[in-house]
Design a protein around this motif. Structure first.
Motif, PDB file in Angstrom:
ATOM      1  N   PHE A 185       0.826  -1.206   0.000  1.00 12.11           N
ATOM      2  CA  PHE A 185       0.000   0.000   0.000  1.00 12.11           C
ATOM      3  C   PHE A 185       0.866   1.265   0.000  1.00 12.11           C
ATOM      4  CE2 PHE A 185      -3.091  -3.061   1.775  1.00 12.11           C
ATOM      5  CZ  PHE A 185      -4.169  -2.803   0.947  1.00 12.11           C
ATOM      6  N   ASP A 186       2.043   1.175  -0.590  1.00 11.37           N
ATOM      7  CA  ASP A 186       2.985   2.295  -0.552  1.00 11.37           C
ATOM      8  C   ASP A 186       2.445   3.544  -1.247  1.00 11.37           C
ATOM      9  OD1 ASP A 186       4.670   0.656   0.808  1.00 11.37           O
ATOM     10  OD2 ASP A 186       6.058   0.273  -0.854  1.00 11.37           O
ATOM     11  N   ASP A 192      -3.801  10.592   2.049  1.00  8.85           N
ATOM     12  CA  ASP A 192      -4.807   9.739   1.415  1.00  8.85           C
ATOM     13  C   ASP A 192      -5.501   8.858   2.459  1.00  8.85           C
ATOM     14  OD1 ASP A 192      -4.103  10.650  -1.183  1.00  8.85           O
ATOM     15  OD2 ASP A 192      -2.421   9.246  -1.205  1.00  8.85           O
ATOM     16  N   PHE A 193      -4.696   8.321   3.377  1.00  6.83           N
ATOM     17  CA  PHE A 193      -5.253   7.463   4.429  1.00  6.83           C
ATOM     18  C   PHE A 193      -6.219   8.252   5.313  1.00  6.83           C
ATOM     19  CE2 PHE A 193      -5.101   5.371   8.601  1.00  6.83           C
ATOM     20  CZ  PHE A 193      -5.501   4.090   8.230  1.00  6.83           C
ATOM     21  N   GLN A 194      -5.877   9.492   5.611  1.00 12.02           N
ATOM     22  CA  GLN A 194      -6.757  10.321   6.437  1.00 12.02           C
ATOM     23  C   GLN A 194      -8.064  10.607   5.711  1.00 12.02           C
ATOM     24  OE1 GLN A 194      -6.278  11.247   9.726  1.00 12.02           O
ATOM     25  NE2 GLN A 194      -8.460  11.700   9.428  1.00 12.02           N
ATOM     26  N   LEU A 195      -7.974  10.865   4.409  1.00 14.95           N
ATOM     27  CA  LEU A 195      -9.169  11.114   3.609  1.00 14.95           C
ATOM     28  C   LEU A 195     -10.067   9.875   3.585  1.00 14.95           C
ATOM     29  CD1 LEU A 195     -10.837  12.865   1.680  1.00 14.95           C
ATOM     30  CD2 LEU A 195      -9.392  12.052  -0.198  1.00 14.95           C
ATOM     31  N   LEU A 196      -9.455   8.696   3.419  1.00 15.37           N
ATOM     32  CA  LEU A 196     -10.219   7.454   3.416  1.00 15.37           C
ATOM     33  C   LEU A 196     -10.841   7.189   4.787  1.00 15.37           C
ATOM     34  CD1 LEU A 196      -7.741   5.312   1.296  1.00 15.37           C
ATOM     35  CD2 LEU A 196     -10.069   5.933   0.637  1.00 15.37           C
ATOM     36  N   GLU A 281      -4.778  -7.823   4.947  1.00 17.42           N
ATOM     37  CA  GLU A 281      -4.781  -7.066   6.198  1.00 17.42           C
ATOM     38  C   GLU A 281      -3.366  -6.945   6.776  1.00 17.42           C
ATOM     39  OE1 GLU A 281      -8.354  -6.767   8.818  1.00 17.42           O
ATOM     40  OE2 GLU A 281      -7.136  -8.069  10.089  1.00 17.42           O
ATOM     41  N   ARG A 282      -2.524  -7.950   6.544  1.00 21.70           N
ATOM     42  CA  ARG A 282      -1.130  -7.856   6.980  1.00 21.70           C
ATOM     43  C   ARG A 282      -0.413  -6.721   6.259  1.00 21.70           C
ATOM     44  NH1 ARG A 282       3.288  -9.161   4.564  1.00 21.70           N
ATOM     45  NH2 ARG A 282       2.313 -10.553   3.056  1.00 21.70           N
ATOM     46  N   LEU A 283      -0.608  -6.623   4.926  1.00 17.91           N
ATOM     47  CA  LEU A 283      -0.003  -5.543   4.149  1.00 17.91           C
ATOM     48  C   LEU A 283      -0.490  -4.177   4.627  1.00 17.91           C
ATOM     49  CD1 LEU A 283      -0.286  -7.091   0.551  1.00 17.91           C
ATOM     50  CD2 LEU A 283       1.794  -6.858   1.932  1.00 17.91           C
ATOM     51  N   ARG A 287       1.847  -1.232   6.500  1.00 20.79           N
ATOM     52  CA  ARG A 287       1.970   0.119   5.931  1.00 20.79           C
ATOM     53  C   ARG A 287       1.495   1.191   6.901  1.00 20.79           C
ATOM     54  NH1 ARG A 287       2.605   4.494   4.995  1.00 20.79           N
ATOM     55  NH2 ARG A 287       2.220   5.732   3.111  1.00 20.79           N
ATOM     56  N   PHE A 288       0.381   0.973   7.566  1.00 19.83           N
ATOM     57  CA  PHE A 288      -0.227   2.051   8.343  1.00 19.83           C
ATOM     58  C   PHE A 288      -0.039   1.917   9.860  1.00 19.83           C
ATOM     59  CE2 PHE A 288      -2.778   1.611   4.411  1.00 19.83           C
ATOM     60  CZ  PHE A 288      -2.411   2.824   3.823  1.00 19.83           C
TER      61      PHE A 288
END
Length: 300
Positions: A185-186, A192-196, A281-283, A287-288
């Motif tokens: 998920f690089d 972007d994560f905050q928007l999602l 879910e591991r990936l 990433r996060f």
């Protein structure tokens, strides 16, 4: 050949309407091989359709009987003037939908009971009568051909930014299968994560059953959704943010020792199971939430 005997009395009108319905329907759908999935439909054409409908059905003369309205529309679309204005089959279908079921209430109802309008000609089993009865009650007649076009219209034309609830039509496997090729998920940056995450919070407030996997999968895949998740990475992150924000699946995989136990617990605690979800879910976690400790075997 013996001519079919017409009924007399009150049944005479219904008999005549039925004959007209079959005749009009056969003529109208004879051009169905020219359907181009509404690719030729433009906002200008839709405005033109709405104007023609208001002229055809002024309020004072609006047919109360849905079958009469259906027949009137088919008759109009097959006359010479309409053939000049709406000679493309896609325009005619759009005209028919706008006249008969502009809110797509049939399509939404079928989704809610787990039925795909694309299979409309194969309605069978104990639910068949109730499905057909609802459609007849809603629009005044049952036309299985019409339903297939309504589904395409929803997906390609009716862009209202909607969130649907209580969907039983299951697209979850199709969605989860599409995540299998994700290497990492690089490309999802922090912003972007905050928007999602914000979209996920909105989804929880807008959907009546947000954690239902059928409803969630449909809203993610719906191109008309206000969520606007246009690539597989954002769809996958959003799916996890809604269905398993606490990363319960990873905990289950760490605590259980057999595939069957894992499957049973995922179905019980998350409401779904997919063999590729733990890897996804591991990936996501790596990433996060890199600070979280994950057992080595859950990486497999």
């Amino acid at each position: 050949m013996t001519k079919k005997k017409e009924p007399v009395g009150p049944l005479h009108y219904l008999f005549r309407q039925s004959e007209k319905y079959n005749y009009y329907r056969k003529r109208f759908y004879s051009d169905s091989n020219k359907f181009s999935f509404f690719d030729l439909l433009t906002p200008v054409t839709i405005e033109k359709i709405e104007k023609a409908l208001s002229d055809l059905f002024p309020v004072a003369k609006y047919p109360r009987n849905s079958l009469e309205r259906y027949l009137a529309v088919l008759g109009y679309l097959m006359d010479s003037k309409a053939n000049n204005d709406f000679k493309i089959f896609d325009y005619k279908i759009a005209f028919l939908i706008q006249a008969i079921d502009p809110n797509l209430s049939i399509y939404y109802h079928l989704l809610a009971i787990g039925f795909s309008p694309a299979d409309s000609e194969e309605i069978a089993g104990p639910r068949a009568r109730s499905i057909i009865s609802f459609i007849e009650k809603t629009v005044g007649m049952f036309d299985p051909e019409f339903l297939k076009y309504e589904e395409v219209y929803f997906r390609k034309v009716k862009k209202e930014g909607i969130i649907l609830s209580n969907i039983k039509f299951d697209e979850s496997k199709k969605l989860l299968d599409s995540f299998k090729g994700i290497p990492n998920f690089d490309e999802i940056k922090e912003i972007d994560f905050q928007l999602l995450s914000n979209k996920a919070n909105y989804y929880f407030s807008a959907c009546r059953n947000p954690k239902d996997v059928c409803t969630l999968s449909f809203n993610i895949n719906n191109p008309n959704s206000i969520l606007e998740l246009f690539d597989v990475y954002r769809k996958a992150v959003f799916f996890i943010l809604v269905i398993d924000p606490e990363l319960i699946a990873l905990r289950i995989y760490e605590e259980e020792s057999t595939a069957e136990q894992i499957r049973e617990r995922m179905l019980l605690e998350l409401g779904f199971y997919h063999e590729g979800f733990i890897k996804l879910e591991r990936l996501y976690c790596k990433r996060f939430f890199p600070e979280k400790s994950i057992s080595e075997w859950s990486y497999k």
